[in-house]
Design a protein around this motif. Sequence first.
Motif, PDB file in Angstrom:
ATOM      1  N   HIS A   1       0.856  -1.189   0.000  1.00  0.00           N
ATOM      2  CA  HIS A   1       0.000   0.000   0.000  1.00  0.00           C
ATOM      3  C   HIS A   1       0.889   1.235   0.000  1.00  0.00           C
ATOM      4  O   HIS A   1       1.793   1.355   0.813  1.00  0.00           O
ATOM      5  CB  HIS A   1      -0.863  -0.017   1.256  1.00  0.00           C
ATOM      6  N   VAL A   2       0.641   2.141  -0.910  1.00  0.00           N
ATOM      7  CA  VAL A   2       1.374   3.406  -0.981  1.00  0.00           C
ATOM      8  C   VAL A   2       0.371   4.546  -1.040  1.00  0.00           C
ATOM      9  O   VAL A   2      -0.777   4.364  -1.456  1.00  0.00           O
ATOM     10  CB  VAL A   2       2.318   3.472  -2.209  1.00  0.00           C
ATOM     11  N   ALA A   3       0.812   5.723  -0.611  1.00  0.00           N
ATOM     12  CA  ALA A   3      -0.048   6.907  -0.633  1.00  0.00           C
ATOM     13  C   ALA A   3       0.810   8.153  -0.569  1.00  0.00           C
ATOM     14  O   ALA A   3       1.973   8.109  -0.171  1.00  0.00           O
ATOM     15  CB  ALA A   3      -1.022   6.881   0.545  1.00  0.00           C
ATOM     16  N   SER A   4       0.208   9.257  -0.959  1.00  0.00           N
ATOM     17  CA  SER A   4       0.869  10.551  -0.820  1.00  0.00           C
ATOM     18  C   SER A   4       0.737  11.012   0.629  1.00  0.00           C
ATOM     19  O   SER A   4      -0.013  10.425   1.417  1.00  0.00           O
ATOM     20  CB  SER A   4       0.210  11.575  -1.742  1.00  0.00           C
TER      21      SER A   4
ATOM     22  N   MET B   1       0.359  -1.429  -4.955  1.00  0.00           N
ATOM     23  CA  MET B   1       1.391  -1.476  -5.984  1.00  0.00           C
ATOM     24  C   MET B   1       2.115  -2.824  -5.898  1.00  0.00           C
ATOM     25  O   MET B   1       2.343  -3.350  -4.808  1.00  0.00           O
ATOM     26  CB  MET B   1       2.368  -0.323  -5.724  1.00  0.00           C
ATOM     27  N   ASP B   2       2.494  -3.364  -7.049  1.00  0.00           N
ATOM     28  CA  ASP B   2       3.220  -4.628  -7.081  1.00  0.00           C
ATOM     29  C   ASP B   2       4.543  -4.517  -6.330  1.00  0.00           C
ATOM     30  O   ASP B   2       5.194  -3.469  -6.345  1.00  0.00           O
ATOM     31  CB  ASP B   2       3.513  -5.046  -8.524  1.00  0.00           C
ATOM     32  N   GLY B   3       4.897  -5.618  -5.695  1.00  0.00           N
ATOM     33  CA  GLY B   3       6.152  -5.644  -4.963  1.00  0.00           C
ATOM     34  C   GLY B   3       6.568  -7.060  -4.658  1.00  0.00           C
ATOM     35  O   GLY B   3       5.989  -8.023  -5.178  1.00  0.00           O
TER      36      GLY B   3
ATOM     37  N   SER C   1      11.950  -7.987   4.124  1.00  0.00           N
ATOM     38  CA  SER C   1      11.776  -6.668   3.532  1.00  0.00           C
ATOM     39  C   SER C   1      10.632  -6.712   2.529  1.00  0.00           C
ATOM     40  O   SER C   1      10.216  -7.784   2.080  1.00  0.00           O
ATOM     41  CB  SER C   1      13.063  -6.206   2.833  1.00  0.00           C
ATOM     42  N   PHE C   2      10.136  -5.543   2.216  1.00  0.00           N
ATOM     43  CA  PHE C   2       9.163  -5.420   1.139  1.00  0.00           C
ATOM     44  C   PHE C   2       9.712  -4.392   0.168  1.00  0.00           C
ATOM     45  O   PHE C   2      10.134  -3.301   0.568  1.00  0.00           O
ATOM     46  CB  PHE C   2       7.780  -4.978   1.640  1.00  0.00           C
ATOM     47  N   ALA C   3       9.723  -4.753  -1.100  1.00  0.00           N
ATOM     48  CA  ALA C   3      10.225  -3.866  -2.152  1.00  0.00           C
ATOM     49  C   ALA C   3       9.069  -3.511  -3.083  1.00  0.00           C
ATOM     50  O   ALA C   3       8.431  -4.398  -3.645  1.00  0.00           O
ATOM     51  CB  ALA C   3      11.344  -4.552  -2.930  1.00  0.00           C
ATOM     52  N   TRP C   4       8.800  -2.201  -3.208  1.00  0.00           N
ATOM     53  CA  TRP C   4       7.809  -1.730  -4.183  1.00  0.00           C
ATOM     54  C   TRP C   4       8.561  -1.577  -5.494  1.00  0.00           C
ATOM     55  O   TRP C   4       9.416  -0.694  -5.651  1.00  0.00           O
ATOM     56  CB  TRP C   4       7.237  -0.378  -3.767  1.00  0.00           C
ATOM     57  N   LEU C   5       8.268  -2.442  -6.460  1.00  0.00           N
ATOM     58  CA  LEU C   5       9.034  -2.486  -7.702  1.00  0.00           C
ATOM     59  C   LEU C   5       8.903  -1.227  -8.560  1.00  0.00           C
ATOM     60  O   LEU C   5       9.915  -0.684  -9.002  1.00  0.00           O
ATOM     61  CB  LEU C   5       8.651  -3.734  -8.505  1.00  0.00           C
ATOM     62  N   PRO C   6       7.686  -0.716  -8.829  1.00  0.00           N
ATOM     63  CA  PRO C   6       7.575   0.432  -9.730  1.00  0.00           C
ATOM     64  C   PRO C   6       8.282   1.696  -9.238  1.00  0.00           C
ATOM     65  O   PRO C   6       8.723   2.507 -10.053  1.00  0.00           O
ATOM     66  CB  PRO C   6       6.070   0.679  -9.827  1.00  0.00           C
ATOM     67  N   ILE C   7       8.409   1.859  -7.916  1.00  0.00           N
ATOM     68  CA  ILE C   7       9.042   3.085  -7.411  1.00  0.00           C
ATOM     69  C   ILE C   7      10.444   2.832  -6.851  1.00  0.00           C
ATOM     70  O   ILE C   7      11.109   3.758  -6.399  1.00  0.00           O
ATOM     71  CB  ILE C   7       8.159   3.787  -6.351  1.00  0.00           C
ATOM     72  N   GLY C   8      10.895   1.574  -6.885  1.00  0.00           N
ATOM     73  CA  GLY C   8      12.253   1.257  -6.441  1.00  0.00           C
ATOM     74  C   GLY C   8      12.496   1.551  -4.966  1.00  0.00           C
ATOM     75  O   GLY C   8      13.600   1.941  -4.589  1.00  0.00           O
ATOM     76  N   HIS C   9      11.489   1.358  -4.120  1.00  0.00           N
ATOM     77  CA  HIS C   9      11.627   1.634  -2.691  1.00  0.00           C
ATOM     78  C   HIS C   9      11.535   0.320  -1.912  1.00  0.00           C
ATOM     79  O   HIS C   9      10.711  -0.535  -2.226  1.00  0.00           O
ATOM     80  CB  HIS C   9      10.516   2.601  -2.233  1.00  0.00           C
ATOM     81  N   GLN C  10      12.384   0.180  -0.903  1.00  0.00           N
ATOM     82  CA  GLN C  10      12.404  -1.054  -0.120  1.00  0.00           C
ATOM     83  C   GLN C  10      12.531  -0.699   1.358  1.00  0.00           C
ATOM     84  O   GLN C  10      13.282   0.208   1.732  1.00  0.00           O
ATOM     85  CB  GLN C  10      13.589  -1.919  -0.547  1.00  0.00           C
ATOM     86  N   ILE C  11      11.784  -1.419   2.198  1.00  0.00           N
ATOM     87  CA  ILE C  11      11.892  -1.242   3.652  1.00  0.00           C
ATOM     88  C   ILE C  11      12.191  -2.589   4.290  1.00  0.00           C
ATOM     89  O   ILE C  11      11.805  -3.632   3.773  1.00  0.00           O
ATOM     90  CB  ILE C  11      10.609  -0.626   4.267  1.00  0.00           C
ATOM     91  N   PHE C  12      12.888  -2.547   5.427  1.00  0.00           N
ATOM     92  CA  PHE C  12      13.266  -3.761   6.143  1.00  0.00           C
ATOM     93  C   PHE C  12      12.543  -3.816   7.486  1.00  0.00           C
ATOM     94  O   PHE C  12      12.298  -2.790   8.113  1.00  0.00           O
ATOM     95  CB  PHE C  12      14.783  -3.796   6.381  1.00  0.00           C
ATOM     96  N   PHE C  13      12.225  -5.019   7.909  1.00  0.00           N
ATOM     97  CA  PHE C  13      11.544  -5.246   9.174  1.00  0.00           C
ATOM     98  C   PHE C  13      12.327  -6.288   9.961  1.00  0.00           C
ATOM     99  O   PHE C  13      12.877  -7.227   9.393  1.00  0.00           O
ATOM    100  CB  PHE C  13      10.124  -5.802   8.960  1.00  0.00           C
ATOM    101  N   GLY C  14      12.328  -6.133  11.269  1.00  0.00           N
ATOM    102  CA  GLY C  14      12.881  -7.146  12.158  1.00  0.00           C
ATOM    103  C   GLY C  14      11.740  -7.781  12.923  1.00  0.00           C
ATOM    104  O   GLY C  14      10.720  -7.145  13.174  1.00  0.00           O
TER     105      GLY C  14
END
Length: 150
Positions: free
Chosen positions: A33-36, A45-47, A57-70
């Motif tokens: 899920h992405v938003a402004s 968005m696909d990821g 981690s989850f990577a949002w492919l179209p915007i090239g953004h990735q976050i990591f979780f522990g």
Amino acid sequence: PSDEGSLEPIALTEAASKQWGIKNLMRYPGKGHVASKGFVNKQWMDGQIILVGEYFSFAWLPIGHQIFFGRPSAELTLKMLKKHKMAELSKPASHGDENVDDLAEMRAFAMRCMQETQLLEDEEYFHNDDRELFFASDDEKYYQQEGCFE
């Protein structure tokens, strides 16, 4: 792919493989899920979900953004759940029912007593291996002292 529904694993370099103790990172398709700002223009968005040892981690492919979780430890999870429950119990009843207020007060008191007992356990105030609580006083009025039993 080695797992049903997974994508081709990401092969790690030799140095990364040595650091993480694995040769490949498993990954799975997903939607994020992405938003402004202000959570407007929200959309899915696909990821990909990527497993990285004890992390993911989850990577949002179209915007090239990735976050990591522990993954939180069991102790942290329990601590957070207790904190949330105590906050919930300390709120006054919303519909003014005296019985509900009394019950909430009794539950909150019982929770405080439980926390006191857990603190004693954590500080190892036990007399023997049978886990009997040891009190340093033979005073008959021991339970009337300040503390949980007020």
